[in-house]
Motif scaffolding. Structure first.
Motif, short mmCIF file in Angstrom:
data_model
loop_
_atom_site.label_atom_id
_atom_site.label_comp_id
_atom_site.label_asym_id
_atom_site.label_seq_id
_atom_site.Cartn_x
_atom_site.Cartn_y
_atom_site.Cartn_z
N SER A 51 0.81 -1.22 0.00
CA SER A 51 0.00 0.00 0.00
C SER A 51 0.84 1.27 0.00
O SER A 51 0.39 2.32 -0.44
CB SER A 51 -0.95 0.00 1.20
OG SER A 51 -0.21 -0.05 2.41
N LYS A 52 2.07 1.17 0.44
CA LYS A 52 2.96 2.36 0.42
C LYS A 52 3.51 2.63 -0.98
O LYS A 52 4.02 3.70 -1.24
CB LYS A 52 4.12 2.16 1.40
CG LYS A 52 3.66 2.11 2.85
CD LYS A 52 4.81 1.88 3.78
CE LYS A 52 4.29 1.78 5.21
NZ LYS A 52 5.35 1.44 6.15
N LYS A 53 3.40 1.64 -1.86
CA LYS A 53 3.92 1.78 -3.22
C LYS A 53 2.80 1.63 -4.25
O LYS A 53 3.03 1.19 -5.37
CB LYS A 53 5.01 0.74 -3.46
CG LYS A 53 6.20 0.89 -2.54
CD LYS A 53 7.22 -0.17 -2.82
CE LYS A 53 8.40 -0.04 -1.87
NZ LYS A 53 9.40 -1.07 -2.10
N ILE A 54 1.60 1.98 -3.89
CA ILE A 54 0.41 1.76 -4.71
C ILE A 54 0.50 2.44 -6.09
O ILE A 54 -0.09 1.97 -7.05
CB ILE A 54 -0.88 2.18 -3.95
CG1 ILE A 54 -2.11 1.55 -4.58
CG2 ILE A 54 -1.03 3.68 -3.88
CD1 ILE A 54 -2.36 0.18 -4.11
N ASN A 55 1.24 3.51 -6.19
CA ASN A 55 1.34 4.25 -7.45
C ASN A 55 2.58 3.88 -8.27
O ASN A 55 2.93 4.59 -9.20
CB ASN A 55 1.35 5.76 -7.18
CG ASN A 55 0.03 6.22 -6.60
OD1 ASN A 55 -1.02 5.71 -6.96
ND2 ASN A 55 0.08 7.16 -5.68
N GLN A 56 3.21 2.77 -7.93
CA GLN A 56 4.43 2.37 -8.63
C GLN A 56 4.19 1.08 -9.42
O GLN A 56 3.75 0.08 -8.87
CB GLN A 56 5.56 2.16 -7.63
CG GLN A 56 5.95 3.43 -6.89
CD GLN A 56 7.03 3.16 -5.86
OE1 GLN A 56 7.72 2.15 -5.91
NE2 GLN A 56 7.20 4.09 -4.93
N LEU A 57 4.50 1.13 -10.70
CA LEU A 57 4.33 -0.04 -11.55
C LEU A 57 5.16 -1.22 -11.06
O LEU A 57 4.71 -2.37 -11.13
CB LEU A 57 4.71 0.31 -12.99
CG LEU A 57 4.55 -0.80 -14.03
CD1 LEU A 57 3.09 -1.27 -14.07
CD2 LEU A 57 5.01 -0.32 -15.38
N LYS A 58 6.33 -0.95 -10.53
CA LYS A 58 7.22 -2.01 -10.02
C LYS A 58 6.50 -2.86 -8.96
O LYS A 58 6.68 -4.07 -8.89
CB LYS A 58 8.48 -1.38 -9.43
CG LYS A 58 9.49 -2.36 -8.94
CD LYS A 58 10.73 -1.65 -8.41
CE LYS A 58 11.72 -2.66 -7.88
NZ LYS A 58 12.90 -2.01 -7.34
N ASN A 59 5.68 -2.23 -8.16
CA ASN A 59 4.90 -2.93 -7.13
C ASN A 59 4.00 -3.99 -7.76
O ASN A 59 3.95 -5.13 -7.32
CB ASN A 59 4.08 -1.90 -6.34
CG ASN A 59 3.25 -2.53 -5.25
OD1 ASN A 59 3.72 -3.36 -4.50
ND2 ASN A 59 2.00 -2.11 -5.18
N TYR A 60 3.29 -3.63 -8.81
CA TYR A 60 2.37 -4.55 -9.47
C TYR A 60 3.11 -5.65 -10.24
O TYR A 60 2.66 -6.78 -10.30
CB TYR A 60 1.42 -3.78 -10.40
CG TYR A 60 0.52 -2.87 -9.61
CD1 TYR A 60 -0.58 -3.36 -8.94
CD2 TYR A 60 0.81 -1.52 -9.48
CE1 TYR A 60 -1.39 -2.54 -8.17
CE2 TYR A 60 0.01 -0.68 -8.73
CZ TYR A 60 -1.09 -1.19 -8.08
OH TYR A 60 -1.89 -0.38 -7.32
N ILE A 105 5.25 -12.94 -8.54
CA ILE A 105 5.11 -13.93 -7.46
C ILE A 105 3.87 -14.79 -7.67
O ILE A 105 3.93 -16.02 -7.60
CB ILE A 105 5.06 -13.22 -6.09
CG1 ILE A 105 6.41 -12.57 -5.81
CG2 ILE A 105 4.69 -14.21 -4.98
CD1 ILE A 105 6.40 -11.60 -4.64
N ASN A 106 2.74 -14.17 -7.94
CA ASN A 106 1.48 -14.91 -8.02
C ASN A 106 1.36 -15.76 -9.28
O ASN A 106 0.72 -16.81 -9.24
CB ASN A 106 0.30 -13.96 -7.91
CG ASN A 106 0.20 -13.35 -6.53
OD1 ASN A 106 0.78 -13.85 -5.56
ND2 ASN A 106 -0.52 -12.26 -6.41
N VAL A 107 1.96 -15.36 -10.37
CA VAL A 107 1.87 -16.14 -11.61
C VAL A 107 3.07 -17.07 -11.74
O VAL A 107 2.93 -18.29 -11.82
CB VAL A 107 1.74 -15.23 -12.85
CG1 VAL A 107 1.81 -16.04 -14.13
CG2 VAL A 107 0.44 -14.45 -12.78
N PHE A 108 4.27 -16.49 -11.73
CA PHE A 108 5.45 -17.32 -11.95
C PHE A 108 5.76 -18.22 -10.76
O PHE A 108 6.38 -19.28 -10.92
CB PHE A 108 6.65 -16.45 -12.33
CG PHE A 108 6.48 -15.84 -13.70
CD1 PHE A 108 6.50 -16.63 -14.83
CD2 PHE A 108 6.26 -14.49 -13.84
CE1 PHE A 108 6.33 -16.09 -16.09
CE2 PHE A 108 6.07 -13.92 -15.09
CZ PHE A 108 6.11 -14.72 -16.22
#
Length: 127
Positions: A94-103, A109-112
């Motif tokens: 939540s602290k990096k919500i506006n960063q593409l790197k976060n997503y 992690i969730n896919v690979f």
């Protein structure tokens, strides 16, 4: 249809969650061999004493070498796995919500992470 009375070897990834605990309670009644994976925290599964007879295994599923070690350990105890339940995931910071790197990190992690699990399973159990 599979014979439901046969005891199965079941790996539950991400077993330290409320969802997994509900599932564990149902599978426990059927007397299956449960392999309970956790990463950093196992407080929920250890609080439920009825799950103590099952096998606990710690691994950071973001790290391929830990996934490999996890399957090596399981292979020493079981000749096969009947079911793998992938209940692990990560979520955005939540602290990096506006960063593409976060997503990208969450996606990786969730896919690979799931793909790594499948590839490792095939390597150790489908020879």
């Amino acid at each position: 249809m599979n014979n439901t009375s046969k005891q199965k070897n079941i790996l539950i990834l991400g077993s330290n969650s409320d969802i997994a605990l509900d599932l564990l309670a149902k599978l426990e009644i059927l007397n299956h061999n449960l392999i309970l994976h956790y990463n950093k925290n196992n407080n929920l599964i250890y609080k439920n004493k009825k799950f103590i007879k099952n096998i606990f295994i710690k691994a950071d599923l973001q790290k391929t070498h830990e996934v490999k070690r996890m399957f090596q350990t399981i292979k020493k105890k079981f000749s096969h796995l009947d079911i793998i339940i992938c209940n692990f995931s990560t979520y955005d910071n939540s602290k990096k919500i506006n960063q593409l790197k976060n997503y990208k990190n969450v996606y990786n992690i969730n896919v690979f992470g799931n793909i790594d699990i499948i590839l490792s399973y095939v390597k150790f159990f489908k020879k």
